[in-house]
Design an enzyme around this catalytic site. Structure first.
Site, PDB file in Angstrom:
ATOM      1  N   GLN A  18      12.052  50.602  -0.093  1.00  0.00           N
ATOM      2  CA  GLN A  18      10.907  50.453   0.802  1.00  0.00           C
ATOM      3  C   GLN A  18      10.316  51.787   1.271  1.00  0.00           C
ATOM      4  O   GLN A  18       9.166  51.837   1.672  1.00  0.00           O
ATOM      5  CB  GLN A  18      11.314  49.595   2.004  1.00  0.00           C
ATOM      6  CG  GLN A  18      11.675  48.177   1.588  1.00  0.00           C
ATOM      7  CD  GLN A  18      12.042  47.289   2.763  1.00  0.00           C
ATOM      8  OE1 GLN A  18      13.200  47.199   3.136  1.00  0.00           O
ATOM      9  NE2 GLN A  18      11.063  46.650   3.372  1.00  0.00           N
ATOM     10  N   HIS A 135      20.571  47.009  -0.891  1.00  0.00           N
ATOM     11  CA  HIS A 135      19.449  46.369  -0.199  1.00  0.00           C
ATOM     12  C   HIS A 135      18.502  45.822  -1.271  1.00  0.00           C
ATOM     13  O   HIS A 135      17.367  46.271  -1.415  1.00  0.00           O
ATOM     14  CB  HIS A 135      18.764  47.372   0.729  1.00  0.00           C
ATOM     15  CG  HIS A 135      17.982  46.748   1.855  1.00  0.00           C
ATOM     16  ND1 HIS A 135      18.237  47.009   3.187  1.00  0.00           N
ATOM     17  CD2 HIS A 135      16.951  45.883   1.855  1.00  0.00           C
ATOM     18  CE1 HIS A 135      17.377  46.337   3.948  1.00  0.00           C
ATOM     19  NE2 HIS A 135      16.585  45.640   3.165  1.00  0.00           N
ATOM     20  N   ASN A 179      22.821  43.814   2.225  1.00  0.00           N
ATOM     21  CA  ASN A 179      21.819  43.431   3.213  1.00  0.00           C
ATOM     22  C   ASN A 179      21.396  41.979   3.008  1.00  0.00           C
ATOM     23  O   ASN A 179      21.009  41.589   1.899  1.00  0.00           O
ATOM     24  CB  ASN A 179      20.575  44.312   3.096  1.00  0.00           C
ATOM     25  CG  ASN A 179      19.535  43.913   4.128  1.00  0.00           C
ATOM     26  OD1 ASN A 179      19.759  44.066   5.326  1.00  0.00           O
ATOM     27  ND2 ASN A 179      18.417  43.358   3.686  1.00  0.00           N
ATOM     28  N   GLU A 180      21.479  41.195   4.039  1.00  0.00           N
ATOM     29  CA  GLU A 180      20.977  39.817   4.073  1.00  0.00           C
ATOM     30  C   GLU A 180      21.196  39.054   2.766  1.00  0.00           C
ATOM     31  O   GLU A 180      20.233  38.718   2.061  1.00  0.00           O
ATOM     32  CB  GLU A 180      19.486  39.814   4.423  1.00  0.00           C
ATOM     33  CG  GLU A 180      19.215  40.361   5.807  1.00  0.00           C
ATOM     34  CD  GLU A 180      17.773  40.206   6.248  1.00  0.00           C
ATOM     35  OE1 GLU A 180      16.912  39.884   5.416  1.00  0.00           O
ATOM     36  OE2 GLU A 180      17.506  40.418   7.442  1.00  0.00           O
TER      37      GLU A 180
HETATM   38  C1  BGC Z   1      14.823  43.034   5.454  1.00  0.00           C
HETATM   39  C2  BGC Z   1      13.856  44.195   5.354  1.00  0.00           C
HETATM   40  C3  BGC Z   1      12.453  43.721   5.640  1.00  0.00           C
HETATM   41  C4  BGC Z   1      12.419  43.140   7.039  1.00  0.00           C
HETATM   42  C5  BGC Z   1      11.032  42.648   7.464  1.00  0.00           C
HETATM   43  C6  BGC Z   1      14.565  42.107   6.621  1.00  0.00           C
HETATM   44  O1  BGC Z   1      14.807  40.813   6.241  1.00  0.00           O
HETATM   45  O2  BGC Z   1      16.154  43.485   5.444  1.00  0.00           O
HETATM   46  O3  BGC Z   1      13.981  44.772   4.085  1.00  0.00           O
HETATM   47  O4  BGC Z   1      11.504  44.726   5.501  1.00  0.00           O
HETATM   48  O5  BGC Z   1      13.271  42.034   7.088  1.00  0.00           O
HETATM   49  O6  BGC Z   1      10.625  41.591   6.676  1.00  0.00           O
END
Ligand code: BGC
Length: 411
Positions: A18, A135, A179-180
């Site tokens: 990003q 990520h 991440n998530e």
């Molecule tokens: C993610 C980011 C994303 C942010 C806003 C999160 O779910 O980890 O990568 O930019 O949300 O959408």
């Protein structure tokens, strides 16, 4: 004034794809193939209050190509200086796997050294690095051989994690492994929105299974290479509010299935739990019925106080907790100062109520590339001019955050 405990981490977060620029991975390939379609489909955002100001960018295919992003790969020193000026003592960023292992089993030592330099630049400023290992972006060779569905993916991920933990040594204490996982599995393997655009509940479950195993193996690999490291996930968690009566049942089930599924399957490998908070869902008649009194530029409801419920829900596991993301798209910085203040007020209450909360990492330090929405959503504490790459702190937000860091929250 209520001051946060000594040593509390006040930080901000980013991810490689990003902000870094110059990434060559599965996403950069997908962007090129899908930019035109995403630009054409952006008319679906016409109803947003921000539409007039974003439509020019949103309808431009160029918006959907990450390109040089925020050029953070080259400008990290400048960015850390800005972080230091805001008063931050923590920074979360991710390692770009495609740089580290451009071909299977071939480690790019220059790229590893680049991240070591970044980590040292943070330490020099007394900013604690929180390193995310993955990520969402994959080296192309890995995406072409099935990505996370490749049977060997967990072992490959553990190998990459071991290599990094070994190279970083005691310079890194905090590792956020994945991440998530649930958002990645949802968008990439259930809804078909993100690469590789697979669909279906079964494929979602298989994706989650692979990520659970990958997380587990990576934690072990890190501890073998750095016994002092602390490992944890960063999960996307929502506040599912019971809208009355029997709605407590779907609210409870949503909490179990969304907020606690991954955590409970990987629990014994966590030294801390990372919480990413963006959403609140009021469950009425079994459905999501939010009041939407305030919304972000992306139309997401702004409900900062919901973070208190999420953090208190996670406190049950008795582990240290860190808010690894929370933030909003707000180009004009009209709502961010309020949002930061209300979030931190709610977080203060969780500490008063016994949660072992250790930090808050705002998403994001910089304006960045918001995946399939591209560059129009502006999440940065610091704005980035897309043409000149000039950085400008969003004054009111930066001042608000700095005031809370130094003085605390007003009673
Ligand atoms: C993610 C980011 C994303 C942010 C806003 C999160 O779910 O980890 O990568 O930019 O949300 O959408």
């Amino acid at each position: 004034m209520k001051k946060f405990p000594e040593g509390f981490y006040f930080g901000a977060a980013t991810s490689s794809h990003q902000v870094e620029g110059g990434c060559i991975n599965d996403w950069s390939v997908w962007e090129k193939q899908n930019a035109g379609r995403l630009a054409a489909e952006s008319v679906k955002y016409r109803g947003l209050p921000s539409w007039d100001s974003v439509k020019e960018k949103a309808t431009d295919p160029g918006n959907y190509i990450s390109g040089i992003a925020a050029d953070h790969y080259n400008r990290y020193e400048e960015d850390f200086e800005l972080a230091e000026k805001i008063g931050l003592n923590a920074y979360r960023f991710s390692i770009e796997w495609s740089r580290i292992e451009p071909e299977p089993g071939r480690w790019n030592e220059d790229a590893i050294n680049h991240y070591i330099s970044m980590i040292k630049a943070l330490r020099k400023r007394k900013i604690e690095p929180f390193v995310t290992l993955w990520h969402w972006t994959l080296p192309i060779w890995l995406s072409e051989t099935g990505g996370i569905m490749n049977k060997k993916f967990p072992e490959l991920f553990a190998g990459y994690s071991a290599k990094l933990a070994h190279s970083f040594g005691s310079n890194v204490r905090y590792y956020i492994i994945i991440n998530e996982p649930e958002i990645y599995a949802l968008n990439s393997y259930m809804l078909g929105l993100w690469p590789p655009q697979k669909k279906g509940v079964l494929s979602y479950m298989r994706a989650m299974k692979s990520l659970v195993r990958s997380h587990t193996l990576a934690c072990k690999a890190i501890k073998q290479n750095n016994p002092g490291a602390l490992t944890g996930p960063a999960c996307n968690m929502s506040y599912f509010e019971n809208g009355g009566g029997l709605n407590r049942i779907p609210a409870y089930l949503a909490d179990r299935l969304w907020n606690r599924f991954f955590i409970e399957r990987t629990l014994k490998h966590h030294d801390f739990i990372g919480i990413n908070y963006y959403f609140h869902n009021t469950i009425k008649y079994g459905l999501n019925k939010n009041a939407n009194e305030k919304v972000s530029d992306m139309g997401w409801e702004l409900y900062p106080q919901g973070i208190e419920n999420v953090v208190m829900g996670m406190a049950r596991y008795g582990l240290p907790l860190i808010v690894t993301e929370s933030g909003l798209a707000d180009a004009d910085d009209r709502q961010r100062p309020w949002y930061i203040e209300e979030t931190l007020r709610s977080l203060y209450r969780t500490i008063e109520n016994g949660a072992n909360l250790r930090g808050y990492l705002h998403w994001s330090l910089l304006d960045n590339f918001e995946w399939d929405k591209g560059f129009w959503p502006r999440f940065g504490l610091v704005s980035v001019d897309r043409k000149t790459m000039k950085r400008m702190p969003r004054r009111e937000s930066a001042d608000t955050y700095r005031r809370i860091i130094t003085k605390g929250i007003e009673e």
